[in-house]
Motif scaffolding. Structure first.
Motif, PDB file in Angstrom:
ATOM      1  N   PHE A  35       8.603 -11.269  -3.877  1.00 43.34           N
ATOM      2  CA  PHE A  35       9.152  -9.968  -3.072  1.00 43.34           C
ATOM      3  C   PHE A  35       7.616  -9.347  -2.437  1.00 43.34           C
ATOM      4  O   PHE A  35       6.588  -9.362  -2.812  1.00 43.34           O
ATOM      5  CB  PHE A  35       9.244  -8.879  -4.315  1.00 43.34           C
ATOM      6  N   ARG A  36       7.785  -9.278  -1.211  1.00 41.43           N
ATOM      7  CA  ARG A  36       6.789  -9.090  -0.188  1.00 41.43           C
ATOM      8  C   ARG A  36       6.716  -7.575  -0.068  1.00 41.43           C
ATOM      9  O   ARG A  36       5.753  -6.992   0.024  1.00 41.43           O
ATOM     10  CB  ARG A  36       7.076  -9.610   1.166  1.00 41.43           C
ATOM     11  N   TYR A  37       7.871  -6.999   0.483  1.00 42.76           N
ATOM     12  CA  TYR A  37       7.542  -5.500   1.071  1.00 42.76           C
ATOM     13  C   TYR A  37       8.815  -4.693   0.614  1.00 42.76           C
ATOM     14  O   TYR A  37      10.019  -5.313   0.662  1.00 42.76           O
ATOM     15  CB  TYR A  37       7.458  -5.475   2.455  1.00 42.76           C
ATOM     16  N   CYS A  38       8.542  -3.434   0.264  1.00 38.61           N
ATOM     17  CA  CYS A  38       9.644  -2.523   0.415  1.00 38.61           C
ATOM     18  C   CYS A  38       9.154  -1.605   0.976  1.00 38.61           C
ATOM     19  O   CYS A  38       8.373  -0.715   0.623  1.00 38.61           O
ATOM     20  CB  CYS A  38       9.702  -2.028  -1.322  1.00 38.61           C
ATOM     21  N   LEU A  39       9.864  -1.209   1.959  1.00 34.28           N
ATOM     22  CA  LEU A  39       9.538  -0.131   3.073  1.00 34.28           C
ATOM     23  C   LEU A  39      10.680   0.684   3.051  1.00 34.28           C
ATOM     24  O   LEU A  39      11.693   0.337   2.971  1.00 34.28           O
ATOM     25  CB  LEU A  39       9.279  -0.406   4.577  1.00 34.28           C
ATOM     26  N   CYS A  40      10.133   2.152   2.979  1.00 33.91           N
ATOM     27  CA  CYS A  40      11.239   3.186   2.978  1.00 33.91           C
ATOM     28  C   CYS A  40      10.856   4.576   3.529  1.00 33.91           C
ATOM     29  O   CYS A  40       9.603   4.610   3.336  1.00 33.91           O
ATOM     30  CB  CYS A  40      12.127   3.566   1.523  1.00 33.91           C
ATOM     31  N   ARG A  41      11.696   5.268   3.862  1.00 35.66           N
ATOM     32  CA  ARG A  41      11.393   6.509   4.254  1.00 35.66           C
ATOM     33  C   ARG A  41      11.072   7.456   3.064  1.00 35.66           C
ATOM     34  O   ARG A  41      11.584   7.084   1.982  1.00 35.66           O
ATOM     35  CB  ARG A  41      12.440   7.477   4.935  1.00 35.66           C
ATOM     36  N   PRO A  42      10.415   8.496   2.883  1.00 37.31           N
ATOM     37  CA  PRO A  42      10.283   9.390   1.968  1.00 37.31           C
ATOM     38  C   PRO A  42      11.501   9.881   1.365  1.00 37.31           C
ATOM     39  O   PRO A  42      12.481  10.240   1.949  1.00 37.31           O
ATOM     40  CB  PRO A  42       9.234  10.596   2.536  1.00 37.31           C
ATOM     41  N   GLY A  43      11.634   9.910   0.222  1.00 36.44           N
ATOM     42  CA  GLY A  43      12.833  10.268  -0.511  1.00 36.44           C
ATOM     43  C   GLY A  43      12.670   9.693  -2.099  1.00 36.44           C
ATOM     44  O   GLY A  43      12.166   9.023  -2.625  1.00 36.44           O
ATOM     45  N   GLU A  44      13.336  11.047  -2.912  1.00 31.11           N
ATOM     46  CA  GLU A  44      13.316  10.770  -4.250  1.00 31.11           C
ATOM     47  C   GLU A  44      13.983   9.635  -4.621  1.00 31.11           C
ATOM     48  O   GLU A  44      15.231   9.458  -4.611  1.00 31.11           O
ATOM     49  CB  GLU A  44      13.780  11.992  -4.950  1.00 31.11           C
ATOM     50  N   TYR A  45      13.471   8.800  -5.478  1.00 32.36           N
ATOM     51  CA  TYR A  45      13.834   7.636  -5.945  1.00 32.36           C
ATOM     52  C   TYR A  45      14.343   6.452  -5.026  1.00 32.36           C
ATOM     53  O   TYR A  45      15.014   5.429  -5.469  1.00 32.36           O
ATOM     54  CB  TYR A  45      15.112   8.097  -7.084  1.00 32.36           C
ATOM     55  N   LEU A  46      14.162   6.691  -4.123  1.00 29.57           N
ATOM     56  CA  LEU A  46      14.486   5.745  -2.817  1.00 29.57           C
ATOM     57  C   LEU A  46      13.932   4.270  -3.037  1.00 29.57           C
ATOM     58  O   LEU A  46      14.569   3.394  -2.906  1.00 29.57           O
ATOM     59  CB  LEU A  46      14.369   6.199  -1.509  1.00 29.57           C
ATOM     60  N   SER A  47      12.500   4.138  -3.399  1.00 28.75           N
ATOM     61  CA  SER A  47      11.844   3.110  -3.304  1.00 28.75           C
ATOM     62  C   SER A  47      12.304   2.385  -4.630  1.00 28.75           C
ATOM     63  O   SER A  47      12.594   1.212  -4.712  1.00 28.75           O
ATOM     64  CB  SER A  47      10.357   3.294  -3.453  1.00 28.75           C
TER      65      SER A  47
END
Length: 101
Positions: A35-47
């Motif tokens: 697993f290399r990257y998890c990129l996300c916009r700010p948001g509750e529980y999104l990551s």
């Protein structure tokens, strides 16, 4: 990193109302999925949702391989989340930082 994000072989995006809100990126070899990257916009529980969807995706589960998910970057919340995934093994890594004095 940007080249890998744009051209990596294994990428899966999460879209909301037609807009990309998160992206998981990984690679694999004969033994592991890394697993290399998890990129996300700010948001509750999104990551957390993106990581969960990675681990439970057919692309990962169908291989039967273990996942190498790297470190926790001194983030207690990330360490707690990864421990909920019931890791087979957690290897401690120790670093030394040169002092300024």
């Amino acid at each position: 990193m940007l080249d890998y994000v744009a051209h990596g072989d294994n990428r899966k995006g999460l879209f909301r109302d037609g807009a990309l809100v998160g992206l998981n990126i990984w690679d694999s070899n004969w033994m592991y999925i890394t697993f290399r990257y998890c990129l996300c916009r700010p948001g509750e529980y999104l990551s957390e949702f993106l990581r969960w969807s990675f681990y439970t995706s057919p692309e990962v589960l169908s291989t039967g391989k273990l996942v190498n998910d790297g470190g926790v970057l001194d983030r207690p919340g990330l360490a707690e989340f990864k421990n909920k995934m019931n890791p087979v093994r957690v290897r401690q890594v120790f670093s030394w930082k040169r002092g300024t004095g």
